[in-house]
Design a protein around this motif. Structure first.
Motif, short mmCIF file in Angstrom:
data_model
loop_
_atom_site.label_atom_id
_atom_site.label_comp_id
_atom_site.label_asym_id
_atom_site.label_seq_id
_atom_site.Cartn_x
_atom_site.Cartn_y
_atom_site.Cartn_z
N PRO A 96 38.21 20.41 -13.14
CA PRO A 96 38.67 19.01 -13.11
C PRO A 96 40.11 18.89 -12.64
O PRO A 96 40.87 19.87 -12.65
CB PRO A 96 38.54 18.58 -14.58
CG PRO A 96 37.68 19.60 -15.23
CD PRO A 96 37.94 20.88 -14.49
N TRP A 127 39.56 14.60 -17.09
CA TRP A 127 40.73 15.39 -16.73
C TRP A 127 40.87 16.60 -17.65
O TRP A 127 40.38 16.60 -18.78
CB TRP A 127 42.00 14.53 -16.83
CG TRP A 127 42.14 13.55 -15.71
CD1 TRP A 127 41.36 12.44 -15.47
CD2 TRP A 127 43.11 13.58 -14.67
NE1 TRP A 127 41.80 11.79 -14.35
CE2 TRP A 127 42.87 12.46 -13.84
CE3 TRP A 127 44.16 14.43 -14.36
CZ2 TRP A 127 43.64 12.19 -12.72
CZ3 TRP A 127 44.93 14.16 -13.23
CH2 TRP A 127 44.67 13.05 -12.42
N TRP A 275 43.34 10.65 -7.34
CA TRP A 275 42.67 11.71 -8.10
C TRP A 275 41.84 11.15 -9.24
O TRP A 275 41.23 11.92 -9.99
CB TRP A 275 43.71 12.67 -8.69
CG TRP A 275 44.65 13.21 -7.67
CD1 TRP A 275 45.89 12.75 -7.38
CD2 TRP A 275 44.42 14.31 -6.79
NE1 TRP A 275 46.45 13.50 -6.39
CE2 TRP A 275 45.57 14.46 -6.00
CE3 TRP A 275 43.34 15.19 -6.60
CZ2 TRP A 275 45.68 15.45 -5.03
CZ3 TRP A 275 43.45 16.17 -5.62
CH2 TRP A 275 44.61 16.29 -4.86
N VAL A 277 39.21 9.84 -11.75
CA VAL A 277 37.80 10.18 -11.90
C VAL A 277 37.03 8.93 -12.31
O VAL A 277 37.45 8.19 -13.19
CB VAL A 277 37.64 11.27 -12.98
CG1 VAL A 277 36.18 11.63 -13.18
CG2 VAL A 277 38.45 12.49 -12.61
N ARG A 299 30.96 12.47 -8.20
CA ARG A 299 31.65 12.47 -9.49
C ARG A 299 33.15 12.30 -9.36
O ARG A 299 33.84 11.97 -10.32
CB ARG A 299 31.32 13.76 -10.27
CG ARG A 299 31.92 15.00 -9.70
CD ARG A 299 31.37 16.23 -10.42
NE ARG A 299 31.74 16.23 -11.82
CZ ARG A 299 32.76 16.92 -12.32
NH1 ARG A 299 33.48 17.68 -11.53
NH2 ARG A 299 33.04 16.87 -13.60
N TRP A 300 33.69 12.52 -8.14
CA TRP A 300 35.14 12.38 -7.94
C TRP A 300 35.50 11.03 -7.29
O TRP A 300 36.68 10.75 -7.08
CB TRP A 300 35.67 13.49 -7.05
CG TRP A 300 35.48 14.85 -7.65
CD1 TRP A 300 34.68 15.85 -7.20
CD2 TRP A 300 36.11 15.35 -8.83
NE1 TRP A 300 34.76 16.94 -8.03
CE2 TRP A 300 35.63 16.66 -9.04
CE3 TRP A 300 37.03 14.83 -9.75
CZ2 TRP A 300 36.03 17.46 -10.11
CZ3 TRP A 300 37.43 15.62 -10.82
CH2 TRP A 300 36.93 16.91 -10.99
N THR A 306 39.76 7.57 -2.17
CA THR A 306 40.10 8.99 -2.31
C THR A 306 40.02 9.64 -0.94
O THR A 306 38.95 9.64 -0.31
CB THR A 306 39.14 9.70 -3.28
OG1 THR A 306 39.17 9.04 -4.54
CG2 THR A 306 39.52 11.16 -3.45
N LEU A 311 39.35 15.33 -1.83
CA LEU A 311 38.00 15.77 -2.19
C LEU A 311 37.82 17.26 -1.94
O LEU A 311 37.14 17.95 -2.69
CB LEU A 311 36.96 14.97 -1.40
CG LEU A 311 36.79 13.51 -1.82
CD1 LEU A 311 35.92 12.77 -0.82
CD2 LEU A 311 36.21 13.41 -3.22
N LEU A 314 39.46 18.94 -4.89
CA LEU A 314 38.76 18.71 -6.15
C LEU A 314 37.41 19.40 -6.23
O LEU A 314 37.01 19.90 -7.27
CB LEU A 314 38.57 17.20 -6.37
CG LEU A 314 39.85 16.40 -6.64
CD1 LEU A 314 39.57 14.91 -6.53
CD2 LEU A 314 40.39 16.73 -8.02
N THR A 315 36.68 19.44 -5.10
CA THR A 315 35.32 20.00 -5.11
C THR A 315 35.28 21.47 -4.73
O THR A 315 34.31 22.15 -5.03
CB THR A 315 34.42 19.23 -4.14
OG1 THR A 315 34.90 19.40 -2.79
CG2 THR A 315 34.39 17.74 -4.48
#
Length: 351
Positions: A96, A127, A275, A277, A299-300, A306, A311, A314-315
């Protein structure tokens, strides 16, 4: 040789082993040469064998490095990243987006309540709370995040197999369970030393998108973390307190110097909007086929744009892979592109 110098050498990508032997300081180069030519005579062999034995003894023990799939990419943005990180616990805790929470080791009751409240809500918003497992605010925030079913990462000023401070042995054990993770740049067995703690603060802030200072006196070590965060181009947030409270004066000074004054979690997410969520208002509906295929992207995404590069971070997926996934989601009517990035569209009822 410090972490910043080692990072410079690593960035030059020297060949192994000749390139390293040529650029290392004399003493380090001689130690490496001895290990390469006469491993039985080198003290490095004993140390490496002990480290390998520790890693192999149990699951949940890891040695992270910049080429490891779980290595936090945010550490690549700081001037002196650790060359490696010893890890004990759940590497999924690094997934996360992360916010550091720091504060006084002798907090007020209000400070403890605020730390737990913000950490709990961060966990509920998806988070991860990063801190140092220290007395006071650190431990309160990390325990609350874990109790809420969220993730928390503790960066230690000793080996990950050393419980420090000893009174936090329960939190230490909890951080080895799902959602928790212990990290250190020091190998297992390294005892806590005073000089290690200011150094570990750069990792706490380097792992995070920003740092929230809950309570801090005028000469608090938490202000060191705030300064490091600024040097690393991270956002600094501070909770205001009474002018009559000595443990609030550091936070008030930070706000005066330009830190973001925080009243609730939305003040933080507004600064880190790209960022943020997406949070479900209620129980999740049965997932549609597109969500099953591209959940790691959906999910983000929220109603705040964003960008693709966010991404990717985050992913953990590549740019091309993210773009293909976003195109599929757009064709399904699940997302759309807007100024500043991609947003998630409301689910269509009755479709």
């Amino acid at each position: 040789m410090g972490a910043a110098r080692l990072a410079e050498l690593t960035a030059s990508r020297p060949e192994w082993p000749g390139g390293w032997l040529a650029i290392l300081p004399r003493e380090a180069g001689m130690a490496l040469r001895l290990w390469l030519d006469h491993p039985a005579r080198s003290p490095l062999s004993t140390e490496l064998a002990a480290d390998e034995a520790w890693l192999a003894a149990e699951s949940g023990r890891h040695l992270l490095h910049p080429d490891h799939p779980a290595w936090p990419t945010l550490l690549g943005q700081i001037a002196d990243p650790p060359p490696v990180l010893w890890a004990l616990g759940d590497l999924g805790a690094l997934g996360p987006p992360r916010l550091a929470m720091v504060g006084s080791r002798r907090p007020t009751r209000e400070g403890l309540t605020n730390a737990a409240g913000f950490a709990r809500e961060l966990a509920e918003r998806g988070w991860c709370v990063v801190s140092g497992m220290a007395l006071g605010i650190d431990a309160a925030a990390q325990q609350a995040a874990l109790d809420a079913g969220g993730a928390s990462v503790a960066v230690l000023g000793c080996g990950v197999d050393v419980v420090y401070p000893p009174r936090h042995h329960r939190l230490y054990r909890r951080l080895q369970e799902p959602g928790g993770l212990l990290l250190s740049e020091h190998p297992p067995g390294t005892p806590a030393r005073a000089g290690f703690f200011p150094r570990r603060n750069r990792i706490v802030t380097g792992l995070s998108l920003g740092v929230l200072v809950v309570e801090a006196a005028e000469r608090s070590g938490s202000l060191v973390s705030a300064r490091l965060a600024l040097e690393q181009n991270r956002e600094v947030f501070a909770l205001p307190g009474s002018i009559h409270n000595p443990t609030a004066r550091g936070c008030l000074q930070l706000i005066r110097d330009g830190a973001v004054l925080v009243r609730d979690l939305n003040d933080i997410l507004a600064e880190l909007s790209q960022w943020a969520v997406a949070v479900s208002a209620g129980p999740d509906p049965a997932p549609a086929p597109v969500e099953a295929r591209e959940d790691s992207l959906l999910r983000w995404l929220s109603d705040t744009p964003t960008p693709v590069d966010a991404l990717v971070t985050l992913t953990g997926r590549g740019v091309a892979d993210c773009q293909r996934g976003l195109l599929e989601l757009e064709l399904e009517g699940a997302v759309t592109h807007a100024a500043g990035g991609w947003i998630r569209l409301p689910a269509r009822r009755g479709a």
